[in-house]
Every structure is written in structure tokens, then in C-alpha cells.
Design a protein around this motif. Structure first.
Motif, PDB file in Angstrom:
ATOM      1  N   ARG A  90      -9.259  -6.754 -11.412  1.00 28.93           N
ATOM      2  CA  ARG A  90      -9.220  -5.589 -10.415  1.00 28.93           C
ATOM      3  C   ARG A  90      -8.219  -5.844  -9.245  1.00 28.93           C
ATOM      4  NH1 ARG A  90     -14.017  -2.680  -6.981  1.00 28.93           N
ATOM      5  NH2 ARG A  90     -13.609  -4.646  -5.875  1.00 28.93           N
ATOM      6  N   ALA A  93      -2.699   1.970  -2.355  1.00 25.87           N
ATOM      7  CA  ALA A  93      -3.630   1.248  -1.646  1.00 25.87           C
ATOM      8  C   ALA A  93      -4.754   1.082  -2.384  1.00 25.87           C
ATOM      9  CB  ALA A  93      -3.816   2.027  -0.537  1.00 25.87           C
ATOM     10  N   SER A  94      -4.920   1.771  -3.592  1.00 28.92           N
ATOM     11  CA  SER A  94      -6.172   1.983  -4.506  1.00 28.92           C
ATOM     12  C   SER A  94      -6.062   0.794  -5.526  1.00 28.92           C
ATOM     13  CB  SER A  94      -6.241   3.251  -5.167  1.00 28.92           C
ATOM     14  OG  SER A  94      -5.085   3.667  -5.979  1.00 28.92           O
ATOM     15  N   PHE A  95      -7.540   0.667  -5.800  1.00 32.20           N
ATOM     16  CA  PHE A  95      -7.422  -0.325  -6.808  1.00 32.20           C
ATOM     17  C   PHE A  95      -7.034  -0.166  -8.080  1.00 32.20           C
ATOM     18  CE2 PHE A  95     -11.267  -0.742  -4.318  1.00 32.20           C
ATOM     19  CZ  PHE A  95     -11.469  -2.204  -3.761  1.00 32.20           C
ATOM     20  N   ARG A  96      -6.334  -1.148  -8.867  1.00 31.83           N
ATOM     21  CA  ARG A  96      -6.043  -1.052 -10.292  1.00 31.83           C
ATOM     22  C   ARG A  96      -6.602  -1.966 -11.038  1.00 31.83           C
ATOM     23  NH1 ARG A  96      -0.983   1.797 -10.883  1.00 31.83           N
ATOM     24  NH2 ARG A  96      -0.236   2.890  -8.820  1.00 31.83           N
ATOM     25  N   PHE A 116      -5.553  -5.201  -5.819  1.00 30.84           N
ATOM     26  CA  PHE A 116      -5.324  -4.196  -4.715  1.00 30.84           C
ATOM     27  C   PHE A 116      -4.559  -4.716  -3.669  1.00 30.84           C
ATOM     28  CE2 PHE A 116      -8.790  -5.273  -1.674  1.00 30.84           C
ATOM     29  CZ  PHE A 116      -9.484  -6.061  -2.669  1.00 30.84           C
ATOM     30  N   SER A 126       0.728  -1.113  -0.089  1.00 28.61           N
ATOM     31  CA  SER A 126       0.204  -0.121   0.135  1.00 28.61           C
ATOM     32  C   SER A 126       0.997   1.306  -0.015  1.00 28.61           C
ATOM     33  CB  SER A 126      -0.979  -0.022   1.255  1.00 28.61           C
ATOM     34  OG  SER A 126      -1.436  -1.180   1.135  1.00 28.61           O
TER      35      SER A 126
END
Ligand SMILES: Nc1ncnc2c1ncn2[C@@H]1O[C@H](COP(=O)(O)OP(=O)(O)OP(=O)(O)O)[C@@H](O)[C@H]1O
Ligand SMILES: [Mg+2]
Lengths: 303, 234
Positions: free
Chosen positions: A225, A128-131, A227, A121
């Protein structure tokens, strides 16, 4: 849609089960050989997904192209990343505690898990965000009867099956496999045969990590997705699958994982919250009715 | 071949060996006798590297080996048939024997040694495909000695090889030990069955609650009044 038990759900369940199986095998192998529930194992899966992600962009930028060869290279990178992290975790976190009370290792495992998650993160190029996971291979859909099957299903099932057959061969037929079974049964006796027990344990982490890494890539491709905390739930469910099959038992982990994948898919089709909770219902049921799991024996060959 | 001096070994707070010293000359059979809990098994485990000594020295072929990893000592030439046999239960008899050849690079040599085991113990040969855990106690004991034959080495440690065997089998096992010794292997034998052990041994040591107390040529030790009373029941 008629019954929830239709062909489409079965296909989806097997696909999810394949990913759980690859994770569950690492849990069960490590438990079999060092009697440790490696709570960081789900994070090896996450590392695999990010490694695949990174490898894709790197190769794409320098070499271009996509499709099957690219996906194959990415798979190798994901497996390598999973095994490196697993081997490092074993070497630096678990090995120094090998002869200490089991609780120390267990707490360490939870610590390692959080360390990997927070580290990822915090890393600027991960965050920390979604990719969104890149498209490694163009998705194609085939209609077979009432079900729609994508080439991703075929890839997930094929990769999982190949790795599982390979593992079964390794454990049953090779010298390393024989040594792994021996170490899981009696470490002292294995040492007296001249087996370097720590090396065999190292190999077990390496293989388990590689499988988790492969699962990370497949999950990224299939449910695109990723994370840093993506390993927690699948890790927990795969662990429950391993318990369902009989922790320490390799065929048990495969069986438990496919049951888990199917159960979750059917339950989700019924009600999405139920889908999320079914794993824990299964865990409670197993612990009440058959704590040693479906294929676990009382004094089982714990590998 | 093996020299143990002032060996001290502890399990946590429990000190199992306080001061143990003995010599095993090359080519001989040496026996350690002693009551339950005297420390015989612990001594063998320390020699083969399964336990790390707290103090004292263990020299094997002139090299200090105290605290060395057990698997390395196998390559150096120590074979240990442990207490309770420790056969791998879900491996077949053949797999058990193959594992015993783990450190031997030349697999033809492993097969040659396995054949040797089969001629030594025809009962083991008849059961190659059977799972280790399903063998009878006596068969497991033969397999355990068989594994040590495959492992090879110059020093053979035997921990109560006669345990749980019928008298005929006890004689048979002791005959085999003598035969293995005649082929050039040095033997360190731990036995409850003191009479038989003293009969085949060259030297004997008595272990009492972590100390070596009586030592000498086996025929002399078997004449010792204390030994006769405590271990030979006469
Ligand atoms: N793993 C262990 N943990 C704690 N204490 C131990 C352990 N193993 C052995 N001991 C203790 O060390 C002492 C010596 O045990 P050891 O097994 O060496 O005796 P032994 O002479 O082989 O006895 P026996 O004839 O019954 O096999 C005993 O007091 C025993 O209780
Ligand atoms: Mg003993």
C-alpha cells in the motif's frame, strides 16, 4: 502462539530491519559527509515506491510479463528515481547553503520534504490517496519449523544484504570510498589532495538516494500500500536506527536498523500501539544513556 | 612563479589580510615570517584556494588563480602542507599517501612517488599499515610532507613544518625542504622558527597584522634591526 519471541517474529523483524537499514544508510552517509540530517530522505524512499509502481505498469503495458526479470528492472528504476531526487535535492537545496549556518540546511530539509510530499499528492496521476502496490512477483509461502517464510522475506533480505555488502566494499576498497572517508574527516585536507569535495558529496547523495529507492520498492512489495506520506514514519524510524547505531557510522546504521526492526516486531506482537511507539522509546533511551550510539566513537570516522 | 598583489582576505567581519603582496620566483625558497595571528596561515590558504580573496590578485604561472577551487589548483601544480598537518586519522598511512595521488591518472607514477617518500622518510615506510591518527607528531609531519611529494606540483606551500618537532627532527625536516627545492620545486615556507627559515630561504617577507612590511633577500632581512629584535630574539 506461545512466546512473542518466536521464530516467526524474528523473521518478520529481520525483514523490516532490512528495509530500515537501506533507509538508515542514506541518513548516516549524508550526515557523515556533510553533517546534515536530511529530513527529506524518507521521501526519497516514497519516490522509489512510486517509481517502481509506475515502472511496473509501464513495462507491463508495453512488454507484458512479470516475475523476476520484471522485478529486477523495476528495482533499477526505483533506485534510479531515488538517486535522481536525492541528487537534485542536494544540488538545488543543500549545495547553495553549504557554507551557511547548519540551521538553514535543516529548515530547508524540512521544506524539501514537505515540497516532495505535497507535490506528489497534487500530481493528478499520483494523488493523495492510498494505492495498492502491484504484485511484482507471485508470493510463495514455505513452512520451516514453526515459521512461515515467504519468498518476499528472502528477496528483502537478499537485496538488502547485496546492497550493504556492495556499499561496504565501495567504502573500504575503492578510490571513491577512500575519498568519501577523507571528505567526512577533513574537507580542507581532502581538497588539498585534489579531491573535488562537491562531487564526492554528490555521489554520496546519489548512493543514499538509490538505497532509499530500493527500500521503497521492497516496502511496496512487502506491505503493498503506497501513499505520498508513506516516507515519514519509516524515515523517522530509520533515522532513529542510525542514531542508535551511531550517526555517521555505516555498520552502526545496519546494526541499529535490525535492532529497530526486531524491537518493533516484538513490541507489535505484544501490543500494536507499543509497536508504533517503541522507536521513540529507543531514541530517548539512546540519547540518555549513550548519545553517540552503539558503534559511534567520540571522534568517529563519520562515514 | 607566484605573484600576490594587494591581497585582502576576511573571515566574516574579521579582516585577516589587509594588504599583502609578495613574489615567489621559480626555483627559489621564499619564507613568510610573522607573529601569531599575523596572517601567515591565511595567506597560504588563499594561495591554495581554501579561502576566497575579497580583493587583490594571485597569479600562478601567469594565470589569475584567486578564488579558484582548491582541488583545481592541485592539478595546476600547487601542493599545500597545511597548518596542523591534517592527516586523515582513520585512514592508514598508505591510504593517506594514495589519496595524495588522487589527480594523477597513472597509478604506477603514484607508486613511484610513494617509494620516493619511503626512501625520503624511512620512518613513514615502517608505518604504512598504521592509522594516521596513531602516528606521533613528528611522524605525522613527515607524512604530511610525504603527501605533498606524492601530490607533486611546482609550488610547495609549507605551514610551520617544524611545529612541535624535537630539534634533531627540525634539522631533518629543513634538510628535506632544501632537498625538495634542489629537485626543482619552488617553496613558500611559513615559519615561527624564523632563524632556521631565514637560513635556507632566498627571499623573506615579514607579515604584521595583515600587512607585508619588510621584504628582501633572506640574508638582508635577517640583518634588519627590527627583524632581529622581534623574530630572532637577538
Ligand atoms: N576561521 C577563522 N575565523 C575567524 N578568524 C580567523 C579564522 N582563521 C584565522 N582567523 C584570524 O585571522 C588572523 C590571522 O590568522 P592566521 O591563522 O592566518 O595567523 P598566523 O599568522 O598563521 O598565526 P599563527 O602563527 O598563530 O599560526 C587572526 O587574527 C585569526 O584570529
Ligand atoms: Mg598559522
Amino acid at each position: 502462539m506461545g512466546s512473542i519471541f518466536n521464530a516467526q517474529q524474528i523473521v518478520n523483524g529481520l525483514q523490516l530491519g532490512s528495509i530500515y537499514a537501506l533507509i538508515a544508510l542514506g541518513y548516516t552517509m549524508v550526515y557523515g559527509i556533510v553533517r546534515l540530517i536530511n529530513f527529506a530522505h524518507g521521501d526519497f524512499f516514497m519516490v522509489g515506491a512510486y517509481a517502481a509502481y509506475g515502472a511496473f505498469f509501464l513495462f507491463n503495458a508495453f512488454l507484458g510479463g512479470s516475475g523476476l526479470p520484471m522485478a529486477a528492472v523495476t528495482l533499477i528504476v526505483a533506485m534510479a528515481a531515488g538517486s535522481v531526487v536525492a541528487a537534485l535535492t542536494n544540488r538545488f537545496a543543500y549545495k547553495p547553503l553549504r557554507n551557511k549556518p547548519k540551521l538553514s540546511s535543516l529548515i530547508t530539509a524540512i521544506g524539501v520534504s514537505m515540497l516532495i510530499e505535497y507535490l506528489f499528492s497534487a500530481l493528478p496521476f499520483i494523488g493523495a490517496s492510498f494505492r495498492a502496490f502491484p504484485v511484482l512477483i507471485e508470493q510463495k509461502l514455505y513452512k520451516i519449523g514453526t515459521a512461515t517464510i515467504s519468498n518476499y522475506v528472502v528477496i528483502d533480505l537478499l537485496v538488502a544484504a547485496t546492497l550493504m555488502i556492495g556499499l561496504t566494499f565501495l567504502v573500504r576498497k575503492t578510490a571513491l570510498g577512500r575519498a568519501m572517508r577523507a571528505v567526512s574527516q577533513d574537507k580542507d585536507a581532502a581538497k588539498l589532495m585534489g579531491i573535488d569535495v562537491e562531487r564526492v558529496i554528490g555521489w554520496t547523495f546519489l548512493i543514499g538516494g538509490a538505497f532509499a529507492g530500493a527500500a521503497g520498492l521492497l516496502a511496496g512489495m512487502t506491505y503493498p500500500r503506497i501513499f505520498p506520506y508513506m516516507g515519514i514514519l519509516p524515515g523517522l524510524k530509520a533515522f532513529i536506527a542510525a542514531v542508535l547505531g551511531g550517526i555517521g557510522n555505516i555498520p552502526g546504521a545496519m546494526l541499529g536498523a535490525y535492532i529497530m526492526g526486531l524491537a518493533e516486531t516484538f513490541a507489535s506482537a505484544f501490543n500494536s500501539l507499543l509497536g508504533e511507539g517503541i522507536a521513540f522509546a529507543i531514541l530517548i533511551l539512546v540519547l540518555l544513556v549513550r548519545p553517540r550510539g552503539l558503534l559511534g566513537e567520540k571522534s568517529a570516522d563519520k562515514i | 612563479m607566484l605573484s600576490v598583489k594587494n591581497l585582502k582576505v576576511a573571515y566574516g567581519q574579521i579582516v585577516a589580510l589587509k594588504d599583502v603582496s609578495f613574489e615567489v620566483p621559480a626555483g627559489k625558497i621564499v619564507t613568510l615570517i610573522g607573529a601569531n595571528g599575523a596572517g601567515k596561515t591565511t595567506t597560504l590558504r588563499a594561495v591554495s584556494g581554501l579561502e576566497k580573496p575579497v580583493a587583490g590578485s594571485i597569479t600562478f604561472k601567469g594565470q589569475e588563480v584567486g578564488g579558484m577551487d582548491a582541488h583545481k589548483l592541485v592539478s595546476l601544480g600547487i601542493a599545500h602542507v597545511p597548518e596542523g598537518r591534517k592527516i586523515f586519522p582513520t585512514l592508514t598511512v598508505r591510504e593517506n599517501l594514495e589519496l595524495a595521488g588522487w589527480t594523477i591518472k597513472d597509478k604506477a607514477e603514484v607508486r613511484r612517488r610513494m617509494d620516493e617518500v619511503f626512501t625520503f622518510f624511512p620512518r613513514v615506510a615502517e608505518r604504512v599499515g598504521q592509522l594516521g591518527g596513531t602516528l606521533s607528531g613528528g611522524e605525522q609531519q613527515m607524512l604530511a610532507v610525504g603527501r605533498a611529494i606524492v601530490t607533486g606540483g611546482d609550488l610547495l606551500l609549507l605551514d610551520e613544518p617544524s611545529m612541535g618537532l624535537a630539534p634533531v627532527l627540525v634539522d631533518e625536516i629543513f634538510d628535506k625542504i632544501v632537498a625538495i627545492n634542489k629537485q626543482g620545486t619552488t617553496v613558500l615556507l611559513v615559519e615561527q622558527n624564523a632563524a632556521e627559515a631565514l637560513e635556507i630561504a632566498d627571499f623573506a617577507y615579514v607579515l604584521e597584522t595583515g600587512y607585508t612590511t619588510i621584504a628582501g633577500p633572506a640574508d638582508q632581512v635577517s640583518c634588519d634591526a627590527k627583524v632581529r629584535e622581534a623574530y630572532l630574539g637577538v
